[in-house]
Design a protein around this motif. Structure first.
Motif, PDB file in Angstrom:
ATOM      1  N   GLU A  16      71.802 -10.892  56.867  1.00 33.02           N
ATOM      2  CA  GLU A  16      71.991 -11.543  55.553  1.00 33.02           C
ATOM      3  C   GLU A  16      73.458 -11.922  55.405  1.00 33.02           C
ATOM      4  O   GLU A  16      74.340 -11.076  55.579  1.00 33.02           O
ATOM      5  CB  GLU A  16      71.559 -10.557  54.460  1.00 33.02           C
ATOM      6  CG  GLU A  16      71.799 -11.003  53.045  1.00 33.02           C
ATOM      7  CD  GLU A  16      71.052 -12.261  52.682  1.00 33.02           C
ATOM      8  OE1 GLU A  16      71.707 -13.321  52.619  1.00 33.02           O
ATOM      9  OE2 GLU A  16      69.826 -12.192  52.491  1.00 33.02           O
ATOM     10  N   ASP A  17      73.721 -13.193  55.106  1.00 34.75           N
ATOM     11  CA  ASP A  17      75.116 -13.620  54.968  1.00 34.75           C
ATOM     12  C   ASP A  17      75.613 -13.558  53.522  1.00 34.75           C
ATOM     13  O   ASP A  17      76.816 -13.634  53.284  1.00 34.75           O
ATOM     14  CB  ASP A  17      75.300 -15.044  55.515  1.00 34.75           C
ATOM     15  CG  ASP A  17      74.497 -16.064  54.733  1.00 34.75           C
ATOM     16  OD1 ASP A  17      73.291 -15.834  54.532  1.00 34.75           O
ATOM     17  OD2 ASP A  17      75.071 -17.098  54.334  1.00 34.75           O
ATOM     18  N   ASP A  60      67.280 -13.163  57.394  1.00 35.17           N
ATOM     19  CA  ASP A  60      67.549 -14.273  56.478  1.00 35.17           C
ATOM     20  C   ASP A  60      67.473 -15.562  57.301  1.00 35.17           C
ATOM     21  O   ASP A  60      67.888 -15.584  58.456  1.00 35.17           O
ATOM     22  CB  ASP A  60      68.944 -14.077  55.872  1.00 35.17           C
ATOM     23  CG  ASP A  60      69.332 -15.189  54.910  1.00 35.17           C
ATOM     24  OD1 ASP A  60      68.434 -15.782  54.284  1.00 35.17           O
ATOM     25  OD2 ASP A  60      70.551 -15.454  54.783  1.00 35.17           O
ATOM     26  N   GLN A  62      68.673 -18.785  56.300  1.00 28.46           N
ATOM     27  CA  GLN A  62      69.868 -19.620  56.186  1.00 28.46           C
ATOM     28  C   GLN A  62      71.103 -18.785  56.462  1.00 28.46           C
ATOM     29  O   GLN A  62      71.501 -17.942  55.663  1.00 28.46           O
ATOM     30  CB  GLN A  62      69.919 -20.261  54.799  1.00 28.46           C
ATOM     31  CG  GLN A  62      68.851 -21.337  54.663  1.00 28.46           C
ATOM     32  CD  GLN A  62      68.661 -21.776  53.244  1.00 28.46           C
ATOM     33  OE1 GLN A  62      68.580 -20.948  52.330  1.00 28.46           O
ATOM     34  NE2 GLN A  62      68.580 -23.069  53.025  1.00 28.46           N
ATOM     35  N   LEU A  63      71.677 -19.037  57.625  1.00 26.74           N
ATOM     36  CA  LEU A  63      72.873 -18.308  58.055  1.00 26.74           C
ATOM     37  C   LEU A  63      73.920 -19.333  58.479  1.00 26.74           C
ATOM     38  O   LEU A  63      73.572 -20.436  58.897  1.00 26.74           O
ATOM     39  CB  LEU A  63      72.545 -17.416  59.258  1.00 26.74           C
ATOM     40  CG  LEU A  63      71.538 -16.286  59.056  1.00 26.74           C
ATOM     41  CD1 LEU A  63      71.144 -15.686  60.394  1.00 26.74           C
ATOM     42  CD2 LEU A  63      72.115 -15.217  58.140  1.00 26.74           C
TER      43      LEU A  63
HETATM   44 MN    MN Z   1      71.621 -16.889  53.800  1.00 30.88          MN
END
Ligand code: MN
Length: 138
Positions: A16-17, A60, A62-63
């Motif tokens: 997770e970013d 996640d 979207q990284l």
């Molecule tokens: Mn993300």
């Protein structure tokens, strides 16, 4: 309330970013009785997997840099890592998205925002499912 005691040593790698999402996911899983590791990008995931063998990866999508699905394809193409269940975590709860996620090799899908009361059980379910598959292969 913590889940069954046999989950006490289960290790989940949270990818997770977003710092706030990481804090929340980490706190919820710990409260449910899991051990956790964190990674914010593909390089950190690769680094963690050199040192640890998580029971499940919460991914996640979207990284920054390499996205979660590309990273999942990479992990699933490595025979030494392919058995680790990967569950996608994404805000896009659309049907096409679920399809995209499963064809990339993810073992499951949890939509964000997730239910903090049930995510522990969902994670437990995916780990149990992966273990049952592993036993069948032997
Ligand atoms: Mn993300």
């Amino acid at each position: 309330m913590p889940l069954a005691e046999n989950l006490a040593q289960m290790l989940v790698l949270i990818v997770e970013d977003n710092p706030a999402s990481m804090l929340l996911t980490d706190a919820v899983l710990k409260r449910a009785g899991f051990l956790t590791l964190g990674a914010t990008c593909a390089d950190e995931v690769r680094e963690r997997l050199r040192d640890y063998r998580p029971d499940l990866i919460l991914m996640d999508l979207q990284l920054p840099g390499v996205d979660g699905l590309t990273l999942t394809r990479e992990l699933k193409s490595d025979p030494s890592l392919a058995d680790i269940p990967v569950v996608a975590l994404s805000a896009h709860a659309m049907k096409e998205d679920r399809w995209r996620v499963l064809t990339a090799g993810c073992d499951g899908y949890i939509a964000k925002p997730f239910d903090t009361r049930s995510i522990g059980r969902e994670v437990e379910h995916y780990i149990a499912e992966a273990r049952a598959r592993g036993m069948k292969r032997r």
